[in-house]
Design a protein around this motif. Structure first.
Motif, short mmCIF file in Angstrom:
data_model
loop_
_atom_site.label_atom_id
_atom_site.label_comp_id
_atom_site.label_asym_id
_atom_site.label_seq_id
_atom_site.Cartn_x
_atom_site.Cartn_y
_atom_site.Cartn_z
N VAL A 77 -5.62 2.64 -9.67
CA VAL A 77 -6.60 2.63 -8.59
C VAL A 77 -7.48 1.39 -8.73
O VAL A 77 -8.08 1.16 -9.77
CB VAL A 77 -7.46 3.91 -8.60
N GLU A 78 -7.55 0.61 -7.66
CA GLU A 78 -8.39 -0.59 -7.65
C GLU A 78 -9.74 -0.33 -7.02
O GLU A 78 -10.73 -0.94 -7.40
CB GLU A 78 -7.69 -1.71 -6.90
N GLY A 79 -9.78 0.54 -6.02
CA GLY A 79 -11.04 0.80 -5.35
C GLY A 79 -10.96 1.99 -4.42
O GLY A 79 -9.88 2.35 -3.94
N VAL A 80 -12.11 2.60 -4.20
CA VAL A 80 -12.22 3.75 -3.30
C VAL A 80 -13.41 3.52 -2.39
O VAL A 80 -14.49 3.15 -2.84
CB VAL A 80 -12.43 5.06 -4.10
N GLN A 81 -13.20 3.70 -1.11
CA GLN A 81 -14.27 3.57 -0.11
C GLN A 81 -14.39 4.90 0.62
O GLN A 81 -13.40 5.41 1.14
CB GLN A 81 -13.91 2.46 0.88
N ILE A 82 -15.59 5.47 0.66
CA ILE A 82 -15.80 6.77 1.30
C ILE A 82 -16.87 6.61 2.37
O ILE A 82 -17.94 6.07 2.11
CB ILE A 82 -16.25 7.82 0.26
N GLU A 83 -16.55 7.08 3.58
CA GLU A 83 -17.50 7.00 4.69
C GLU A 83 -17.58 8.35 5.39
O GLU A 83 -16.58 9.03 5.55
CB GLU A 83 -17.06 5.95 5.71
N HIS A 84 -18.77 8.70 5.79
CA HIS A 84 -19.01 9.91 6.56
C HIS A 84 -19.35 9.47 7.98
O HIS A 84 -20.42 8.94 8.23
CB HIS A 84 -20.17 10.70 5.92
N VAL A 85 -18.40 9.64 8.90
CA VAL A 85 -18.58 9.20 10.27
C VAL A 85 -18.54 10.42 11.18
O VAL A 85 -17.50 11.08 11.30
CB VAL A 85 -17.47 8.19 10.68
N ASP A 86 -19.69 10.70 11.82
CA ASP A 86 -19.84 11.90 12.64
C ASP A 86 -19.42 13.13 11.85
O ASP A 86 -19.95 13.37 10.79
CB ASP A 86 -19.07 11.76 13.96
N GLU A 87 -18.45 13.87 12.34
CA GLU A 87 -18.00 15.08 11.64
C GLU A 87 -16.73 14.85 10.83
O GLU A 87 -16.06 15.79 10.43
CB GLU A 87 -17.80 16.25 12.62
N LEU A 99 -14.73 12.79 7.54
CA LEU A 99 -14.81 12.08 6.27
C LEU A 99 -13.65 11.11 6.22
O LEU A 99 -12.50 11.50 6.42
CB LEU A 99 -14.72 13.07 5.11
N GLN A 100 -13.94 9.83 5.99
CA GLN A 100 -12.90 8.82 5.94
C GLN A 100 -12.87 8.22 4.53
O GLN A 100 -13.90 7.80 4.02
CB GLN A 100 -13.14 7.73 6.98
N VAL A 101 -11.69 8.23 3.94
CA VAL A 101 -11.52 7.74 2.58
C VAL A 101 -10.42 6.69 2.58
O VAL A 101 -9.34 6.90 3.12
CB VAL A 101 -11.13 8.89 1.62
N SER A 102 -10.72 5.54 1.97
CA SER A 102 -9.72 4.48 1.79
C SER A 102 -9.52 4.29 0.30
O SER A 102 -10.49 4.19 -0.46
CB SER A 102 -10.20 3.17 2.40
N VAL A 103 -8.27 4.26 -0.11
CA VAL A 103 -7.93 4.07 -1.52
C VAL A 103 -7.01 2.86 -1.64
O VAL A 103 -5.96 2.82 -1.01
CB VAL A 103 -7.22 5.32 -2.11
N GLN A 104 -7.46 1.88 -2.40
CA GLN A 104 -6.60 0.72 -2.68
C GLN A 104 -6.05 0.90 -4.08
O GLN A 104 -6.80 1.16 -5.02
CB GLN A 104 -7.38 -0.58 -2.58
N TYR A 105 -4.74 0.76 -4.20
CA TYR A 105 -4.10 1.00 -5.49
C TYR A 105 -2.86 0.13 -5.64
O TYR A 105 -2.37 -0.45 -4.68
CB TYR A 105 -3.72 2.48 -5.64
N ILE A 106 -2.39 0.05 -6.88
CA ILE A 106 -1.16 -0.66 -7.20
C ILE A 106 -0.16 0.36 -7.71
O ILE A 106 -0.47 1.17 -8.59
CB ILE A 106 -1.40 -1.74 -8.28
N VAL A 107 1.04 0.36 -7.14
CA VAL A 107 2.11 1.24 -7.59
C VAL A 107 2.66 0.64 -8.88
O VAL A 107 3.10 -0.51 -8.91
CB VAL A 107 3.23 1.36 -6.52
N ARG A 108 2.61 1.41 -9.95
CA ARG A 108 3.02 0.89 -11.26
C ARG A 108 4.51 0.54 -11.30
O ARG A 108 4.91 -0.38 -12.01
CB ARG A 108 2.70 1.91 -12.35
N ARG A 109 5.33 1.25 -10.55
CA ARG A 109 6.79 1.04 -10.57
C ARG A 109 7.17 -0.39 -10.20
O ARG A 109 7.99 -1.01 -10.84
CB ARG A 109 7.45 2.03 -9.61
N ASP A 110 6.54 -0.92 -9.15
CA ASP A 110 6.92 -2.25 -8.68
C ASP A 110 5.74 -3.22 -8.54
O ASP A 110 5.90 -4.31 -8.03
CB ASP A 110 7.67 -2.15 -7.34
N ARG A 111 4.55 -2.79 -9.00
CA ARG A 111 3.32 -3.59 -8.96
C ARG A 111 2.95 -4.00 -7.54
O ARG A 111 2.33 -5.04 -7.32
CB ARG A 111 3.44 -4.83 -9.86
N GLU A 112 3.30 -3.19 -6.57
CA GLU A 112 2.98 -3.48 -5.17
C GLU A 112 1.62 -2.88 -4.83
O GLU A 112 1.34 -1.73 -5.09
CB GLU A 112 4.06 -2.90 -4.25
N ARG A 113 0.78 -3.69 -4.21
CA ARG A 113 -0.56 -3.26 -3.80
C ARG A 113 -0.46 -2.47 -2.49
O ARG A 113 0.23 -2.88 -1.56
CB ARG A 113 -1.46 -4.47 -3.63
#
Length: 119
Positions: A83-93, A95-109
């Motif tokens: 996991v590189e980063g997590v962004q959490i936003e509460h917009v109206d009703e 919940l929006q979550v963004s997760v940036q990560y690297i897959v260990r198998r192929d190092r793809e972001r």
């Protein structure tokens, strides 16, 4: 399923597909939106994200949410992703979550976005 990019032939002699990435995305969503205690055989599974959303909003809470979510993802999926980063936003009703990560198998972001209506 989608074709692997860059294109390659898999061990069966067919076009390689990306089903593993979809599975990882589903597992991230399970960790995010499962409450601890919800699973009988794994009472500590999940991150409690939906419980913390109703606490008073502050910079400290935002930092705690990001730390809690990132720690849970590393605990439960650390063998598959970094996991590189997590962004959490509460917009109206919602919940929006963004997760940036690297897959260990192929190092793809990857960047995965999730949205959930709050109860």
């Amino acid at each position: 399923m989608t074709l692997e990019f860059p294109y390659r032939i898999d061990s069966r002699g067919r076009s390689a597909e990306r089903e593993a990435d979809a599975r990882i995305r589903q597992m991230i969503e399970q960790v995010l939106f499962t409450q601890p205690g919800e699973r009988v055989n794994r009472p500590d599974f999940g991150c409690g994200l939906l419980q913390l959303v109703f606490a008073p909003n502050s910079d400290a809470l935002a930092a705690a949410l990001q730390s809690t979510v990132q720690g849970s993802l590393q605990q439960w999926l650390g063998e598959l992703i970094e996991v590189e980063g997590v962004q959490i936003e509460h917009v109206d009703e919602r919940l929006q979550v963004s997760v940036q990560y690297i897959v260990r198998r192929d190092r793809e972001r990857q960047l995965a976005n999730f949205s959930r209506a709050l109860p």
